[in-house]
Write an enzyme that holds these catalytic residues in place. Structure first.
Site, PDB file in Angstrom:
ATOM      1  N   SER A   1      -2.917  -7.697   3.296  1.00 17.54           N
ATOM      2  CA  SER A   1      -3.179  -7.440   4.719  1.00 17.54           C
ATOM      3  C   SER A   1      -3.611  -8.732   5.405  1.00 17.54           C
ATOM      4  O   SER A   1      -3.233  -8.988   6.552  1.00 17.54           O
ATOM      5  CB  SER A   1      -4.287  -6.396   4.884  1.00 17.54           C
ATOM      6  OG  SER A   1      -3.914  -5.186   4.297  1.00 17.54           O
TER       7      SER A   1
ATOM      8  N   HIS B   1       0.849  -1.207   0.000  1.00 17.72           N
ATOM      9  CA  HIS B   1       0.000   0.000   0.000  1.00 17.72           C
ATOM     10  C   HIS B   1       0.882   1.254   0.000  1.00 17.72           C
ATOM     11  O   HIS B   1       0.634   2.206  -0.743  1.00 17.72           O
ATOM     12  CB  HIS B   1      -0.881   0.056   1.259  1.00 17.72           C
ATOM     13  CG  HIS B   1      -1.925  -1.012   1.360  1.00 17.72           C
ATOM     14  ND1 HIS B   1      -2.097  -1.781   2.489  1.00 17.72           N
ATOM     15  CD2 HIS B   1      -2.876  -1.427   0.484  1.00 17.72           C
ATOM     16  CE1 HIS B   1      -3.106  -2.617   2.310  1.00 17.72           C
ATOM     17  NE2 HIS B   1      -3.592  -2.431   1.104  1.00 17.72           N
TER      18      HIS B   1
ATOM     19  N   LYS C   1     -17.585  -5.962   6.708  1.00 21.21           N
ATOM     20  CA  LYS C   1     -16.294  -6.647   6.802  1.00 21.21           C
ATOM     21  C   LYS C   1     -15.768  -6.459   8.213  1.00 21.21           C
ATOM     22  O   LYS C   1     -15.705  -5.321   8.698  1.00 21.21           O
ATOM     23  CB  LYS C   1     -15.326  -5.960   5.813  1.00 21.21           C
ATOM     24  CG  LYS C   1     -14.415  -6.882   5.050  1.00 21.21           C
ATOM     25  CD  LYS C   1     -13.678  -6.054   4.002  1.00 21.21           C
ATOM     26  CE  LYS C   1     -12.598  -6.834   3.328  1.00 21.21           C
ATOM     27  NZ  LYS C   1     -11.899  -6.031   2.308  1.00 21.21           N
TER      28      LYS C   1
ATOM     29  N   ARG D   1      -2.026  -6.033  -7.969  1.00 19.37           N
ATOM     30  CA  ARG D   1      -0.834  -6.831  -7.693  1.00 19.37           C
ATOM     31  C   ARG D   1      -0.619  -7.905  -8.745  1.00 19.37           C
ATOM     32  O   ARG D   1       0.490  -8.191  -9.161  1.00 19.37           O
ATOM     33  CB  ARG D   1      -0.957  -7.516  -6.326  1.00 19.37           C
ATOM     34  CG  ARG D   1      -0.857  -6.584  -5.165  1.00 19.37           C
ATOM     35  CD  ARG D   1      -1.336  -7.242  -3.915  1.00 19.37           C
ATOM     36  NE  ARG D   1      -2.743  -7.629  -4.038  1.00 19.37           N
ATOM     37  CZ  ARG D   1      -3.499  -8.067  -3.043  1.00 19.37           C
ATOM     38  NH1 ARG D   1      -2.975  -8.209  -1.851  1.00 19.37           N
ATOM     39  NH2 ARG D   1      -4.760  -8.373  -3.229  1.00 19.37           N
TER      40      ARG D   1
END
Ligand code: PNS
Length: 166
Positions: free
Chosen positions: A128, A17, A41, A90
């Site tokens: 993460s 990030h 979430k 990514r």
């Protein structure tokens, strides 16, 4: 003045990030990192903890600010007078969801453009979720996250003694 929003959960911020934030800060005059409060979430860190961690990690970038938001991202972007959203890509596996989200955001607000940026190749495996799992199991996440995040993870997860079954 070109401004862009970099939204995400940042639970927690990783070096990937941060790499995207640094790249974006060179292209745009002002970058707002928008930490999402996503009710659907569950997150390890609270919204204010995530905001504080990101803030501590971007202190060296004078044109970067950190904010939080709830509700639709396109509405947040409109309120802040920008039509540029940055997302990191990514790998090809990220593409399908990101493509869907970008086109949906465009449907919601035709002026919004999503710009995809690739992190440094050495960060393409980082997430993460994996960082949290490694930290939870007592692994060293020092190579994957900035120091304040490593410290915050260490304070959440006490070392787990390894178990052997006989
Ligand atoms: O870091 P993440 O979890 O991949 O970030 C996803 C995020 C927060 C950017 C996305 O869930 C989002 O934009 N949430 C805000 C609500 C919204 O606008 N939903 C519609 C997206 S098409």
């Amino acid at each position: 003045m070109r401004m862009a929003i970099y939204p995400g959960s940042f639970d927690p911020l990783t070096n990937g990030h941060l790499d995207i934030i640094q790249r974006a800060s060179k292209i745009f005059d002002r970058v707002v990192v928008a930490v999402a409060k996503n009710e659907s979430k569950s997150s390890l860190f609270s919204i204010s903890q995530r905001q504080e961690l990101v803030t501590r990690c971007v202190g060296h970038l004078p044109n970067v600010e950190v904010d939080t938001f709830t509700g639709l991202l396109v509405n947040y972007a409109e309120r802040h007078g920008t039509d540029v959203i940055i997302r990191g890509l990514r790998a090809v596996s990220d593409f399908e969801f990101e493509f869907q989200m970008a086109l949906m955001n465009r449907k919601l607000n035709e002026h919004v453009e999503t710009i995809f940026m690739m992190p440094k190749d050495t960060y393409t495996f980082l997430s993460s979720g994996l960082v949290k799992e490694i930290a939870r199991l007592g692994g060293d996440v020092g190579a994957f996250v900035p120091v304040p995040v490593r410290e915050a993870l260490a304070s959440v997860f006490a070392p787990v003694p390894s178990q052997t079954t006989v």
